[in-house]
Design a protein around this motif. Structure first.
Motif, PDB file in Angstrom:
ATOM      1  N   PHE A 325       0.834  -1.307   0.170  1.00  0.00           N
ATOM      2  CA  PHE A 325      -0.135  -0.060   0.102  1.00  0.00           C
ATOM      3  C   PHE A 325       0.856   1.177  -0.069  1.00  0.00           C
ATOM      4  O   PHE A 325       1.755   1.401   0.876  1.00  0.00           O
ATOM      5  N   GLY A 326       0.502   2.090  -0.861  1.00  0.00           N
ATOM      6  CA  GLY A 326       1.366   3.494  -0.861  1.00  0.00           C
ATOM      7  C   GLY A 326       0.518   4.483   0.228  1.00  0.00           C
ATOM      8  O   GLY A 326      -0.592   4.303   0.279  1.00  0.00           O
ATOM      9  N   LEU A 327       1.376   5.420   0.548  1.00  0.00           N
ATOM     10  CA  LEU A 327       0.473   6.497   1.299  1.00  0.00           C
ATOM     11  C   LEU A 327       0.330   7.543   0.450  1.00  0.00           C
ATOM     12  O   LEU A 327       1.275   8.116   0.207  1.00  0.00           O
ATOM     13  N   GLY A 332      -8.852   5.305  -6.769  1.00  0.00           N
ATOM     14  CA  GLY A 332      -9.722   4.885  -7.944  1.00  0.00           C
ATOM     15  C   GLY A 332      -8.556   4.381  -9.203  1.00  0.00           C
ATOM     16  O   GLY A 332      -8.860   3.908 -10.225  1.00  0.00           O
ATOM     17  N   GLY A 333      -7.117   4.607  -8.884  1.00  0.00           N
ATOM     18  CA  GLY A 333      -6.060   3.986  -9.695  1.00  0.00           C
ATOM     19  C   GLY A 333      -5.980   2.663  -9.548  1.00  0.00           C
ATOM     20  O   GLY A 333      -6.693   1.598  -8.678  1.00  0.00           O
ATOM     21  N   PHE A 334      -4.745   2.010 -10.234  1.00  0.00           N
ATOM     22  CA  PHE A 334      -4.697   0.390 -10.357  1.00  0.00           C
ATOM     23  C   PHE A 334      -3.992   0.072  -9.013  1.00  0.00           C
ATOM     24  O   PHE A 334      -3.741  -0.953  -8.490  1.00  0.00           O
ATOM     25  N   GLU A 335      -3.439   1.159  -8.270  1.00  0.00           N
ATOM     26  CA  GLU A 335      -2.714   0.848  -6.910  1.00  0.00           C
ATOM     27  C   GLU A 335      -3.376   1.045  -5.760  1.00  0.00           C
ATOM     28  O   GLU A 335      -4.192   1.807  -5.587  1.00  0.00           O
ATOM     29  N   SER A 336      -2.902   0.192  -4.736  1.00  0.00           N
ATOM     30  CA  SER A 336      -3.480   0.227  -3.203  1.00  0.00           C
ATOM     31  C   SER A 336      -2.939   1.397  -2.811  1.00  0.00           C
ATOM     32  O   SER A 336      -1.691   1.607  -2.713  1.00  0.00           O
ATOM     33  N   LEU A 337      -3.738   2.313  -1.998  1.00  0.00           N
ATOM     34  CA  LEU A 337      -3.291   3.370  -0.973  1.00  0.00           C
ATOM     35  C   LEU A 337      -4.031   3.308   0.393  1.00  0.00           C
ATOM     36  O   LEU A 337      -5.008   2.663   0.544  1.00  0.00           O
ATOM     37  N   ALA A 338      -3.377   4.137   1.215  1.00  0.00           N
ATOM     38  CA  ALA A 338      -3.807   4.185   2.625  1.00  0.00           C
ATOM     39  C   ALA A 338      -3.558   5.383   3.168  1.00  0.00           C
ATOM     40  O   ALA A 338      -2.577   6.285   2.799  1.00  0.00           O
ATOM     41  N   ILE A 339      -4.571   6.059   3.984  1.00  0.00           N
ATOM     42  CA  ILE A 339      -4.556   7.265   4.667  1.00  0.00           C
ATOM     43  C   ILE A 339      -4.986   7.204   5.912  1.00  0.00           C
ATOM     44  O   ILE A 339      -5.898   6.453   6.287  1.00  0.00           O
ATOM     45  N   ARG A 351     -19.228  15.735  14.489  1.00  0.00           N
ATOM     46  CA  ARG A 351     -18.232  14.975  14.672  1.00  0.00           C
ATOM     47  C   ARG A 351     -18.753  13.624  15.244  1.00  0.00           C
ATOM     48  O   ARG A 351     -19.167  13.810  16.536  1.00  0.00           O
ATOM     49  N   ARG A 352     -18.130  12.358  14.833  1.00  0.00           N
ATOM     50  CA  ARG A 352     -18.612  11.257  15.501  1.00  0.00           C
ATOM     51  C   ARG A 352     -17.219  10.746  16.087  1.00  0.00           C
ATOM     52  O   ARG A 352     -16.281  10.898  15.940  1.00  0.00           O
ATOM     53  N   GLU A 353     -17.552   9.917  17.341  1.00  0.00           N
ATOM     54  CA  GLU A 353     -16.465   9.799  17.994  1.00  0.00           C
ATOM     55  C   GLU A 353     -16.410   8.060  17.527  1.00  0.00           C
ATOM     56  O   GLU A 353     -17.183   7.240  17.684  1.00  0.00           O
ATOM     57  N   TYR A 354     -15.059   7.889  16.962  1.00  0.00           N
ATOM     58  CA  TYR A 354     -14.708   6.388  16.656  1.00  0.00           C
ATOM     59  C   TYR A 354     -14.359   5.508  17.360  1.00  0.00           C
ATOM     60  O   TYR A 354     -14.166   4.446  17.409  1.00  0.00           O
ATOM     61  N   GLY A 355     -13.509   6.267  18.610  1.00  0.00           N
ATOM     62  CA  GLY A 355     -13.058   5.606  19.704  1.00  0.00           C
ATOM     63  C   GLY A 355     -11.469   5.159  19.190  1.00  0.00           C
ATOM     64  O   GLY A 355     -10.564   5.111  20.018  1.00  0.00           O
ATOM     65  N   GLY A 356     -11.147   4.725  18.025  1.00  0.00           N
ATOM     66  CA  GLY A 356      -9.791   4.497  17.432  1.00  0.00           C
ATOM     67  C   GLY A 356      -9.644   5.254  16.136  1.00  0.00           C
ATOM     68  O   GLY A 356     -10.646   5.872  15.753  1.00  0.00           O
ATOM     69  N   GLY A 357      -8.362   5.051  15.698  1.00  0.00           N
ATOM     70  CA  GLY A 357      -8.299   5.659  14.273  1.00  0.00           C
ATOM     71  C   GLY A 357      -8.931   5.229  13.265  1.00  0.00           C
ATOM     72  O   GLY A 357      -9.223   4.070  13.034  1.00  0.00           O
ATOM     73  N   LEU A 358      -9.115   6.095  12.325  1.00  0.00           N
ATOM     74  CA  LEU A 358      -9.934   5.806  11.151  1.00  0.00           C
ATOM     75  C   LEU A 358      -8.834   5.907   9.867  1.00  0.00           C
ATOM     76  O   LEU A 358      -8.267   6.941   9.596  1.00  0.00           O
ATOM     77  N   VAL A 359      -8.925   4.814   9.332  1.00  0.00           N
ATOM     78  CA  VAL A 359      -7.923   4.616   8.140  1.00  0.00           C
ATOM     79  C   VAL A 359      -8.764   4.203   6.949  1.00  0.00           C
ATOM     80  O   VAL A 359      -9.569   3.359   7.073  1.00  0.00           O
ATOM     81  N   ARG A 360      -8.538   4.932   5.894  1.00  0.00           N
ATOM     82  CA  ARG A 360      -9.231   4.769   4.616  1.00  0.00           C
ATOM     83  C   ARG A 360      -8.022   3.866   3.907  1.00  0.00           C
ATOM     84  O   ARG A 360      -6.884   4.395   3.739  1.00  0.00           O
ATOM     85  N   LEU A 361      -8.829   2.863   3.329  1.00  0.00           N
ATOM     86  CA  LEU A 361      -8.093   2.060   2.206  1.00  0.00           C
ATOM     87  C   LEU A 361      -8.569   2.130   0.703  1.00  0.00           C
ATOM     88  O   LEU A 361      -9.682   1.893   0.807  1.00  0.00           O
ATOM     89  N   HIS A 362      -7.506   2.219  -0.179  1.00  0.00           N
ATOM     90  CA  HIS A 362      -7.967   1.981  -1.561  1.00  0.00           C
ATOM     91  C   HIS A 362      -7.587   0.761  -1.937  1.00  0.00           C
ATOM     92  O   HIS A 362      -6.227   0.481  -1.882  1.00  0.00           O
ATOM     93  N   ILE A 363      -8.269  -0.448  -2.410  1.00  0.00           N
ATOM     94  CA  ILE A 363      -7.617  -1.706  -2.792  1.00  0.00           C
ATOM     95  C   ILE A 363      -7.618  -1.549  -4.408  1.00  0.00           C
ATOM     96  O   ILE A 363      -8.433  -1.389  -5.021  1.00  0.00           O
TER      97      ILE A 363
END
Ligand SMILES: *Cc1c(COP(=O)(O)O)cnc(C)c1O
Length: 388
Positions: A325-327, A332-339, A351-363
């Motif tokens: 995964f790239g940062l 939407g591209g061919f590569e996987s990404l995370a932020i 704002r919602r409380e998620y309790g832990g960190g929210l991480v977005r992945l692009h597969i």
């Protein structure tokens, strides 16, 4: 003709007459017209290259078909498409109802440019019932703006219900449909007035060009969008229009692979003890699943996960341990990404409380086994940084 003139007007190459399956990449500002009458006949001829030539026309026709629209405008980016569509339909004194989970630059445009032009933005919580959102529409409300699923946090909106509520009050509905890519969800078929997407993402599909589009069905709205593009002077390069058209050819097969790998990875994450929740609208039981099932024909490869409560450094350890995964932003591209998303959530009103960190992945289009091995590495680093 003398040499300087010959440099400017070389002997015309004879047209080869070869018929290719794709349009020509015509580059041109000047368009030569057959006679004087044609110079001012805007209806019959393209009289200037800014309006777009062969590749642009082919792309617009293909997008019209994709979006089930009668007209599509092209913009140099998705941000420009959102700004352009809003500018085309709003005027000073209007109020805009904007979803609080909008893509962050959309919010910035409202808070800075629209505010300066005398358009007031009211943010609404996408998790409110449809009636409650409809109740926020007042006499000055001109536009209801949707983005479904919401950026970063993936709230699904009842698009048909909200579009109908807006219409019955004389309010226009606009949607940022980048997640649905015009393919998995067809907003205009659900009563929405303008469907906007960043073509930069799945339509382009190769992380190498920017473009946005706004599609409409009603002629009054279509001509306002068109006038906006003409007045502001937006124009896109023929090579980029060609790249988007090429992306469209493989949109369906790419999205199937993004969906399949995305689901497999989302399900794998659900079983991990380091993960508190997975925000993926196409997972049975996940928030928004019922709406997704009702309105969408598929899912893309973009979703989020919530880590178990841990210091922020543990989220960073997770991301920094990833090798496949790239940062990076975008998707939407061919590569996987995370932020990590938390810094972007601070600007939200609800704002919602998620309790832990929210991480977005692009597969992306890699083998999902390699992506799972990478996430395993990341989660081990998370666990170590979280203290066991
Ligand atoms: C990326 C993105 C945009 C903006 O698109 P650009 O082409 O990068 O300007 C708009 N909306 C959403 C939801 C996006 O993810």
């Amino acid at each position: 003709m003398r040499p300087p003139t010959r440099l400017v007007h070389p002997p015309a190459a004879s047209a080869s007459g070869a018929q290719t399956v794709n349009p020509a990449i015509q580059k041109g500002s000047t368009v030569l017209l057959p006679d004087t009458a044609a110079l001012y006949d805007d209806d019959a001829f393209v009289t200037y290259g800014r309006a777009g030539l062969a590749a642009h026309e082919a792309l617009k026709a293909a997008l019209c078909d994709l979006e089930q629209a009668t007209s599509v405008e092209l913009y140099p980016s998705g941000v420009a498409a959102t700004a352009g569509a809003l500018l085309a339909v709003l005027q000073a004194g209007d109020e805009l109802l904007m979803v609080d989970t909008a893509y962050k630059p959309t919010r910035r445009f409202c808070d800075r440019t629209l505010a300066r032009l005398g358009v007031q933005t009211q943010y609404y919580d996408p998790t409110l019932p449809t009636d409650a959102i409809a109740g926020l529409m007042g006499s000055r409300t001109r536009v209801l703006f949707l983005e479904s699923p919401g950026s970063l946090s993936f709230e699904m909106q009842d698009v048909p219900g909200l579009a109908a509520a807006a219409r019955s009050r004389g309010v226009l509905s606009l949607i940022d449909n980048t997640w649905g890519a015009g393919h998995l969800f067809k907003p205009l078929n659900h009563g929405v007035d303008v469907s906007i997407q960043s073509l930069t993402k799945y339509v382009g599909g190769h992380s190498d060009a920017f473009m946005g589009s706004a599609a409409a069905r009603e002629t009054g709205i279509a001509s306002r969008l068109q006038a906006g593009v003409v007045d502001i002077g937006w124009s896109v390069a023929a090579e980029d229009a060609y790249a988007m058209l090429r992306g469209l050819r493989t949109l369906d097969v790419r999205l199937r692979r993004h969906e399949e790998s995305g689901r497999a990875i989302a399900e794998w994450l659900l079983d991990r003890e380091e993960v508190a929740a997975v925000l993926h609208p196409a997972l049975p039981g996940a928030p928004g699943y019922e709406i997704w099932k009702r309105d969408y024909s598929g899912a893309c490869g973009l979703f989020a996960l919530i880590l178990k409560p841990a210091p922020e450094a543990a989220t960073a350890a997770f991301l920094d341990a990833l090798e496949v995964f790239g940062l990076g932003f975008s998707w939407g591209g061919f590569e996987s990404l995370a932020i990590n998303c938390d810094p972007q959530l601070k600007v939200r009103k609800f704002r919602r409380e998620y309790g832990g960190g929210l991480v977005r992945l692009h597969i992306g289009l890699e083998d999902p086994a390699d992506l799972i091995a990478d996430l395993e590495r990341g989660l081990a680093a998370f666990q170590a940084a979280a203290g066991g």
